[in-house]
Design a protein around this motif. Structure first.
Motif, PDB file in Angstrom:
ATOM      1  N   VAL A  45     144.648  77.964  27.542  1.00  0.00           N
ATOM      2  CA  VAL A  45     145.060  77.140  26.499  1.00  0.00           C
ATOM      3  C   VAL A  45     144.487  77.209  24.872  1.00  0.00           C
ATOM      4  N   ASN A  46     143.955  77.544  24.413  1.00  0.00           N
ATOM      5  CA  ASN A  46     143.043  76.446  22.886  1.00  0.00           C
ATOM      6  C   ASN A  46     141.859  76.290  23.740  1.00  0.00           C
ATOM      7  N   VAL A  57     153.437  76.888  24.551  1.00  0.00           N
ATOM      8  CA  VAL A  57     152.794  77.992  23.412  1.00  0.00           C
ATOM      9  C   VAL A  57     153.575  78.182  22.366  1.00  0.00           C
ATOM     10  N   ASP A  61     147.483  80.158  19.229  1.00  0.00           N
ATOM     11  CA  ASP A  61     147.373  79.449  20.391  1.00  0.00           C
ATOM     12  C   ASP A  61     146.587  80.558  20.862  1.00  0.00           C
ATOM     13  N   ARG A  75     145.521  85.950  20.583  1.00  0.00           N
ATOM     14  CA  ARG A  75     145.518  85.185  19.701  1.00  0.00           C
ATOM     15  C   ARG A  75     147.141  85.363  19.559  1.00  0.00           C
TER      16      ARG A  75
END
Length: 106
Positions: A45-46, A57, A61, A75
């Protein structure tokens, strides 16, 4: 998300469990399968490797994970209310994968 006092923080962005979002967006057939992939450390995540299926989330993200033989980069555009039809699920994310070249399909 509650703050230290236990009261909801109005400035916090709304979130949804990662395993639930992946299931609602129809990347996995079940939440338990999504949770297994997350616990194996195969989801970012990211850019940060995640091993907790319950990590929240939110919109904006970027998720990176393996799905079959493909590496998916998406995304999050919206959090779902339910696991609906495929068209509804596809509206929840933007696919950032580069388009497949004809050579890659052969």
């Amino acid at each position: 998300m509650p703050g230290p006092s236990g009261k909801p923080n109005p400035s916090a962005a709304p979130g949804l469990r990662l395993d639930k979002w992946l299931w609602q967006a129809r990347f996995f057939k079940s939440r338990s399968l999504a949770a297994e992939v997350i616990e194996a450390g195969a989801v970012r995540v990211n850019g940060t490797r995640i091993s907790r299926p319950g990590r929240d989330v939110s919109a904006g993200d970027v998720l990176t994970f393996a799905q079959g033989a493909r590496i998916r980069v998406v995304r999050i555009l919206a959090l779902g209310e339910r696991r609906g039809p495929a068209a509804e699920a596809q509206a929840m994310y933007l696919d950032l994968d580069p388009p497949a070249t004809p050579e890659a399909l052969e």
